[in-house]
Design an enzyme around this catalytic site. Sequence first.
Site, PDB file in Angstrom:
ATOM      1  N   HIS A 150      18.209  17.926  19.477  1.00 25.66           N
ATOM      2  CA  HIS A 150      18.485  17.549  18.080  1.00 25.66           C
ATOM      3  C   HIS A 150      17.276  17.706  17.170  1.00 25.66           C
ATOM      4  CE1 HIS A 150      20.950  15.122  20.899  1.00 25.66           C
ATOM      5  NE2 HIS A 150      21.916  15.636  20.169  1.00 25.66           N
ATOM      6  N   THR A 187      23.301  20.715  11.136  1.00 20.44           N
ATOM      7  CA  THR A 187      23.961  21.902  11.708  1.00 20.44           C
ATOM      8  C   THR A 187      25.356  21.615  12.280  1.00 20.44           C
ATOM      9  OG1 THR A 187      22.980  21.526  13.892  1.00 20.44           O
ATOM     10  CG2 THR A 187      21.752  22.950  12.372  1.00 20.44           C
ATOM     11  N   GLU A 205      19.358  14.345  14.555  1.00 16.61           N
ATOM     12  CA  GLU A 205      19.017  15.610  13.882  1.00 16.61           C
ATOM     13  C   GLU A 205      18.540  15.348  12.447  1.00 16.61           C
ATOM     14  OE1 GLU A 205      21.002  19.639  12.111  1.00 16.61           O
ATOM     15  OE2 GLU A 205      21.928  18.870  13.949  1.00 16.61           O
ATOM     16  N   CYS A 252      25.811  25.511  12.117  1.00 19.70           N
ATOM     17  CA  CYS A 252      25.557  26.571  13.085  1.00 19.70           C
ATOM     18  C   CYS A 252      26.842  27.285  13.487  1.00 19.70           C
ATOM     19  CB  CYS A 252      24.813  26.014  14.289  1.00 19.70           C
ATOM     20  SG  CYS A 252      25.879  25.174  15.466  1.00 19.70           S
ATOM     21  N   CYS A 304      27.261  25.233  23.724  1.00 15.68           N
ATOM     22  CA  CYS A 304      26.738  26.281  22.853  1.00 15.68           C
ATOM     23  C   CYS A 304      25.385  26.722  23.428  1.00 15.68           C
ATOM     24  CB  CYS A 304      26.558  25.746  21.436  1.00 15.68           C
ATOM     25  SG  CYS A 304      25.400  24.347  21.389  1.00 15.68           S
ATOM     26  N   SER A 325      28.069  14.394  16.973  1.00 13.33           N
ATOM     27  CA  SER A 325      28.571  14.707  15.625  1.00 13.33           C
ATOM     28  C   SER A 325      29.578  15.849  15.676  1.00 13.33           C
ATOM     29  CB  SER A 325      27.391  15.077  14.716  1.00 13.33           C
ATOM     30  OG  SER A 325      27.863  15.581  13.490  1.00 13.33           O
TER      31      SER A 325
END
Length: 319
Positions: free
Chosen positions: A83, A174, A135, A204, A21, A233
């Site tokens: 993160h 996210t 995160e 996200c 991403c 995750s």
Amino acid sequence: MTHSSSRPKLTLILASPRGFCAGVDRAIQIVETALDRFGPPVYVRHEIVHNRFVVEALERKGAVFVEELDEVPEGARVIFSAHGVPKSVPADAKARELIYYDATCPLVSKVHVEAERLNERGLEIILIGHDGHPEVIGTMGQLPEGAVKLVETVADAEAFTPLDASKLAFITQTTLSVDDTAEIVSVLKRRFPAIAAPHKEDICYATTNRQEAVKTIAPRAEAMLVIGAPNSSNSMRLVEVAARAGCAYAALVQRAEDIDWAALGQPRTVGLTAGASAPEVLVDEVVAAFRERFDVTVEDAPVNRESVQFKLPRALAGQ
């Protein structure tokens, strides 16, 4: 190598979007740019992204990964992972006169800002997320101890007791499962109708798109492989999404050598995707491993096009 005619036929359906991403891309670029510009070593606090292949490639270029800042020598350059980190970390880096660059994904930073605004409004904040994930540690660490309460499951949401039900808000990690999170949110909204929600979804775009792509493929595939790391995750959620969408066999593999061919059996159709921190080279490697055993037809199944890009931090952007 046998002739293709004698090998079983297999359709490999590639999920799209898959893999890197924009936040992961940017984080890796930050490390590479710092190494190019300043030479090694450049220290990185925590795995820059959750993928061993990526981490080892950066180590070969001179990145040194540490868990905590006290492992970084005085005056060295250090990068914070995608993160996000608690506020105490940059404060500590400043105190030790370290030169630091923050590779926190901008979409994680957005959640940090949101948490601060909600706190300023005097609201108690529920964070939906996984305990111990970097995160979550980073987001909770934006505010004083106890200002953010963690809710992991529907059961947690049912049991949660607020200080004041009229002064409550929620935010989320996210990289969660969109469906699981929706279930938790619906419990919170039922129990606390006044709860403040994020203006825009915290999960996200990349997590959402990758889950959508898996949902599209899963009903057609007898098996689904997700390339990613067990501590990632978003990758683990893709395995769960595939299973929930009706795929009989869904498994996480870090790379081709991890495929359990015996468990996979002789399927006719296999779905393949990669978590947001897994590079496309690992997808190619898995496709090649299938080609050695099957007469493979590769089918692309695009669900969404992604064009998001994030700029590098100003300190690294200009020459």
